[in-house]
Design a protein around this motif. Structure first.
Motif, PDB file in Angstrom:
ATOM      1  N   THR A 117       0.833  -1.202   0.000  1.00  0.00           N
ATOM      2  CA  THR A 117       0.000   0.000   0.000  1.00  0.00           C
ATOM      3  C   THR A 117       0.862   1.243   0.000  1.00  0.00           C
ATOM      4  OG1 THR A 117      -0.071   0.111   2.411  1.00  0.00           O
ATOM      5  CG2 THR A 117      -1.770  -1.188   1.354  1.00  0.00           C
ATOM      6  N   ASN A 118       0.335   2.303  -0.556  1.00  0.00           N
ATOM      7  CA  ASN A 118       0.907   3.659  -0.469  1.00  0.00           C
ATOM      8  C   ASN A 118       2.242   3.815  -1.163  1.00  0.00           C
ATOM      9  OD1 ASN A 118      -1.273   4.257   1.135  1.00  0.00           O
ATOM     10  ND2 ASN A 118      -0.159   3.912   3.026  1.00  0.00           N
ATOM     11  N   THR A 119       3.236   3.007  -0.802  1.00  0.00           N
ATOM     12  CA  THR A 119       4.604   3.254  -1.223  1.00  0.00           C
ATOM     13  C   THR A 119       4.802   3.026  -2.713  1.00  0.00           C
ATOM     14  OG1 THR A 119       5.330   2.568   0.959  1.00  0.00           O
ATOM     15  CG2 THR A 119       6.987   2.625  -0.765  1.00  0.00           C
TER      16      THR A 119
ATOM     17  N   PRO B  23      11.450  -3.518  11.167  1.00  0.00           N
ATOM     18  CA  PRO B  23      10.064  -3.160  11.518  1.00  0.00           C
ATOM     19  C   PRO B  23       9.540  -1.965  10.727  1.00  0.00           C
ATOM     20  CG  PRO B  23      11.346  -3.595  13.502  1.00  0.00           C
ATOM     21  CD  PRO B  23      12.318  -3.571  12.359  1.00  0.00           C
ATOM     22  N   VAL B  24      10.393  -0.968  10.533  1.00  0.00           N
ATOM     23  CA  VAL B  24       9.978   0.210   9.770  1.00  0.00           C
ATOM     24  C   VAL B  24       9.725  -0.170   8.317  1.00  0.00           C
ATOM     25  CG1 VAL B  24      10.645   2.537   9.055  1.00  0.00           C
ATOM     26  CG2 VAL B  24      11.269   1.705  11.336  1.00  0.00           C
ATOM     27  N   LEU B  25      10.590  -1.016   7.772  1.00  0.00           N
ATOM     28  CA  LEU B  25      10.422  -1.460   6.383  1.00  0.00           C
ATOM     29  C   LEU B  25       9.133  -2.259   6.217  1.00  0.00           C
ATOM     30  CD1 LEU B  25      11.624  -1.669   3.541  1.00  0.00           C
ATOM     31  CD2 LEU B  25      12.816  -3.743   4.301  1.00  0.00           C
ATOM     32  N   ALA B  26       8.830  -3.123   7.189  1.00  0.00           N
ATOM     33  CA  ALA B  26       7.607  -3.935   7.116  1.00  0.00           C
ATOM     34  C   ALA B  26       6.375  -3.042   7.101  1.00  0.00           C
ATOM     35  CB  ALA B  26       7.559  -4.904   8.298  1.00  0.00           C
ATOM     36  N   TYR B  27       6.343  -2.055   7.982  1.00  0.00           N
ATOM     37  CA  TYR B  27       5.171  -1.166   7.985  1.00  0.00           C
ATOM     38  C   TYR B  27       5.110  -0.350   6.696  1.00  0.00           C
ATOM     39  CZ  TYR B  27       1.621   2.164   9.078  1.00  0.00           C
ATOM     40  OH  TYR B  27       0.466   2.906   9.006  1.00  0.00           O
ATOM     41  N   ALA B  28       6.258   0.083   6.191  1.00  0.00           N
ATOM     42  CA  ALA B  28       6.263   0.879   4.964  1.00  0.00           C
ATOM     43  C   ALA B  28       5.619   0.132   3.806  1.00  0.00           C
ATOM     44  CB  ALA B  28       7.696   1.278   4.610  1.00  0.00           C
ATOM     45  N   LEU B  29       5.774  -1.189   3.775  1.00  0.00           N
ATOM     46  CA  LEU B  29       5.227  -1.978   2.676  1.00  0.00           C
ATOM     47  C   LEU B  29       3.770  -2.372   2.887  1.00  0.00           C
ATOM     48  CD1 LEU B  29       8.267  -4.328   1.974  1.00  0.00           C
ATOM     49  CD2 LEU B  29       7.598  -2.272   0.722  1.00  0.00           C
ATOM     50  N   LEU B  30       3.315  -2.395   4.143  1.00  0.00           N
ATOM     51  CA  LEU B  30       1.984  -2.925   4.426  1.00  0.00           C
ATOM     52  C   LEU B  30       1.031  -1.922   5.035  1.00  0.00           C
ATOM     53  CD1 LEU B  30       3.022  -6.385   5.918  1.00  0.00           C
ATOM     54  CD2 LEU B  30       2.043  -5.947   3.666  1.00  0.00           C
ATOM     55  N   GLY B  31       1.536  -0.834   5.620  1.00  0.00           N
ATOM     56  CA  GLY B  31       0.677   0.109   6.320  1.00  0.00           C
ATOM     57  C   GLY B  31      -0.211   0.904   5.387  1.00  0.00           C
TER      58      GLY B  31
ATOM     59  N   THR C  61       4.580   9.614   1.001  1.00  0.00           N
ATOM     60  CA  THR C  61       4.295   8.183   1.053  1.00  0.00           C
ATOM     61  C   THR C  61       5.271   7.526   2.028  1.00  0.00           C
ATOM     62  OG1 THR C  61       5.870   7.496  -0.638  1.00  0.00           O
ATOM     63  CG2 THR C  61       3.732   8.291  -1.409  1.00  0.00           C
ATOM     64  N   GLN C  62       5.133   6.216   2.176  1.00  0.00           N
ATOM     65  CA  GLN C  62       6.035   5.473   3.052  1.00  0.00           C
ATOM     66  C   GLN C  62       7.414   5.262   2.430  1.00  0.00           C
ATOM     67  OE1 GLN C  62       6.006   4.347   6.148  1.00  0.00           O
ATOM     68  NE2 GLN C  62       4.006   5.215   6.638  1.00  0.00           N
ATOM     69  N   LEU C  63       7.645   5.780   1.226  1.00  0.00           N
ATOM     70  CA  LEU C  63       8.998   5.759   0.683  1.00  0.00           C
ATOM     71  C   LEU C  63       9.942   6.546   1.596  1.00  0.00           C
ATOM     72  CD1 LEU C  63      10.957   4.978  -1.553  1.00  0.00           C
ATOM     73  CD2 LEU C  63      10.300   7.066  -2.782  1.00  0.00           C
ATOM     74  N   ALA C  64       9.414   7.577   2.257  1.00  0.00           N
ATOM     75  CA  ALA C  64      10.226   8.337   3.211  1.00  0.00           C
ATOM     76  C   ALA C  64      10.761   7.426   4.316  1.00  0.00           C
ATOM     77  CB  ALA C  64       9.400   9.478   3.805  1.00  0.00           C
ATOM     78  N   SER C  65       9.934   6.492   4.784  1.00  0.00           N
ATOM     79  CA  SER C  65      10.377   5.567   5.831  1.00  0.00           C
ATOM     80  C   SER C  65      11.434   4.602   5.309  1.00  0.00           C
ATOM     81  CB  SER C  65       9.178   4.786   6.378  1.00  0.00           C
ATOM     82  OG  SER C  65       8.289   5.638   7.063  1.00  0.00           O
ATOM     83  N   ILE C  66      11.298   4.189   4.055  1.00  0.00           N
ATOM     84  CA  ILE C  66      12.308   3.299   3.471  1.00  0.00           C
ATOM     85  C   ILE C  66      13.656   4.014   3.380  1.00  0.00           C
ATOM     86  CG2 ILE C  66      12.949   2.056   1.371  1.00  0.00           C
ATOM     87  CD1 ILE C  66      10.030   1.406   0.940  1.00  0.00           C
TER      88      ILE C  66
END
Length: 572
Positions: A4-6, A54-62, A342-347
């Motif tokens: 999602t999102n990323t 953990p941050v990567l996992a949420y970035a891909l699924l959150g 997007t969660q690309l920032a977290s990646i």
């Protein structure tokens, strides 16, 4: 399970904003992560590990493009409270149990996902969460005083024990630790006030990076002072270089069972706090200035998807030699302010933290624990607020009582026991309210078909017809109360021949509620009074249709409206 999102619908024009946000959050999370590991009783590198997989996992699924997941102060403290009595903080056994706690937290979250708990977003009342947050923030501040003062305190000391130790041992305070802590605190708050004024003319990405670099500046200051003056204060020492070795924790059955209750509470608190942050910071639609461009709609926050994402994130923390994680309010605010789309920032943040683990571990060996303690204190002080308690008390005393009880219990008994007590008290008070619901005698307003409470409005009633409306579902806790109210009204006099139970507010009847109607019907017949029903909703009629109540009710009737009931029975 889907991404999602990323990666879905990504637009190239968002890339620079996400890169900037990733840089800013990485600058913030590096010292914060080490500080929160300290709070959890873990070595500093465990905090950095909690900011990787953990941050990567949420970035891909959150489902939230803004939420910044990772080590969080409240969850770190709950981790320490769950473990310090069963293992020595910092020991190999303690680290293994912390990973196991993250694993169980993840499994609880996945169980909540499977039973669709995401819809139950009000499972714990706001009063409980608010009181828990304020009290836990106070406990966190107190827990860091041993690093700020340099006085060793017993692990897991209560608030009162800590205050007693500090007051009795104040002559042993280390002036160097106190001085460095005060300097770091002054630097952090002056940075927040001064730097935005200086950087306002700089490019946005650089301004955002500098504005949020206060913790890094405090870290650099602490390291510089230690290297220049070499004071006799504790520092974190050299961190292990490299990325963590992935492995599952190995514990005995008894140890797993010991951690189960604490993991369930951590899962609930982590989910609810993360969800509240994600909802509070949900982005607005992106209106663009381009003439032919259409505004982009931000992804919709999906509560059950958040359970899945946070569950996988905690499983990742378990195999990453870390501790339970959740969404952090402070980092999420910074993430949004820095322009994350997007969660690309977290990646990007994950990549930068990984580089720190690989190549910069020696940079922090002279970092004083006192500085990390100040970073924690400055992060949680804004969480202490008594305004919710005051507003809850003024609105409804029972909500204020829940707040006060939860707050006191967390301070006295700890975070896990305190919030459990608050949840139980909320449930007890809810059952008490619903066991004595508002029950009104109603009458007709003028010549209309509207019916209102006879105590609040000028209405028309019949001396032969008693019309009762119960403003609650009819279930095991309030059936007896309904019978008592009707009995008292009948004893007050009059020549009542018909009782009409108006069910406009009844959405559900359980088996005890059905038995209440049966008992009421028989008791009224003994007094030569007929029971009738009116405005019964379809699902309730479906439930009653599975019984013989409607046959027993005859010659009583089920009226479509209260107006029809009064018009028919008043003429009898």
């Amino acid at each position: 399970m889907r991404l999602t999102n990323t990666l879905s619908g990504y637009q190239r024009r968002w890339l620079m904003s996400d890169i900037t946000a990733g840089l800013v959050v990485a600058a913030l999370i590096t010292p914060q992560a080490m500080a929160y590991a300290l709070l959890a009783g873990m070595p500093p590198q465990a905090g950095l590990y909690a900011a990787l997989l953990p941050v990567l996992a949420y970035a891909l699924l959150g489902s939230s493009p803004i939420l910044a997941v990772g080590p969080v102060a409240v969850i770190a403290l709950m981790t320490f409270e769950a473990l310090h009595n069963v293992a020595t903080p910092g020991s190999a056994e303690y680290l293994s149990m912390a990973s196991a706690l993250a694993l169980l937290t993840g499994l609880w979250l996945l169980l909540f996902y499977l039973i669709d708990l995401g819809r139950w977003t009000t499972f714990i009342s706001h009063s409980v969460i608010s009181a828990f947050t304020s009290a836990t923030a106070i406990l966190i501040v107190v827990s860091q005083l041993k690093y700020i003062t340099g006085i060793p305190l017993p692990g897991g000391s209560s608030l009162w024990q800590t205050a007693t130790h500090l007051s009795n041992d104040y002559p042993q305070w280390q002036p160097e630790a106190v001085a460095i802590a005060l300097a770091a605190l002054l630097l952090l708050y002056s940075w927040q006030w001064l730097i935005p004024k200086i950087t306002c003319r700089l490019p946005l990405w650089l301004s955002s990076l500098l504005n949020k670099a206060g913790p890094l500046a405090a870290v650099a200051m602490g390291i510089a002072v230690v290297q220049a003056v070499t004071p006799t204060i504790a520092t974190i020492g050299e961190l292990p270089a490299g990325l963590p070795v992935l492995a599952l924790p190995a514990l005995t059955i008894d140890q797993w069972q010991t951690l189960l209750p604490a993991a369930a509470v951590i899962a609930l608190i982590g989910y609810l706090s993360s969800l509240s942050v994600a909802e509070a910071l949900a982005p607005l639609p992106d209106s663009t200035s381009a003439a032919n461009a259409e505004p982009s709609t931000p992804p919709r926050l999906r509560t059950n998807q958040e359970l899945l994402a946070l569950g996988i994130a905690n499983l990742a923390a378990a195999i990453n030699q870390a501790f339970p994680v959740a969404g952090g309010f402070g980092r999420s605010v910074v993430n949004r302010a820095a322009g994350a789309r997007t969660q690309l920032a977290s990646i990007i943040t994950v990549v930068l933290v990984a580089l720190v683990c690989l190549f910069a571990s020696r940079l922090f060996m002279d970092l004083p624990y006192a500085v990390l303690a100040v970073i924690i204190v400055s992060a949680v002080l804004p969480l202490i607020s008594f305004s919710d308690a005051r507003r809850a008390w003024h609105f409804q005393k029972s909500d204020g009582l829940v707040w006060l009880t939860t707050f006191t219990a967390v301070l006295a008994a700890g975070a896990v026991d305190g919030i459990l007590l608050g949840m139980v008290l909320s449930l007890v008070l809810y059952l008490r309210r619903s066991s004595e619901p508002h029950i009104a005698e109603i009458g007709r307003v003028g010549d209309s078909d509207h019916f209102r409470n006879v105590k609040r409005h000028q209405v028309t009633t019949s001396t032969q017809v008693l019309m009762i409306r119960i403003d609650e579902n009819l279930y095991f806790a309030n059936g007896q109360y309904l019978e008592d109210v009707i009995r008292q009204r009948l004893q007050s006099g009059g020549h009542i021949r018909h009782v009409v139970l108006v069910g406009s507010a009844i959405n559900h009847i359980d088996f005890s509620g059905f038995e209440t109607l049966q008992h009421l019907l028989r008791e009224l017949r003994k007094q030569h009074i007929q029971l009738h029903l009116a405005e019964v909703k379809g699902p309730v009629m479906d439930q009653l249709g599975k019984t013989n109540l409607l046959e027993e009710l005859a010659p009583g009737q089920v009226f479509f409206t209260a107006s029809e009931a009064l018009r028919t029975l008043a003429d009898c």
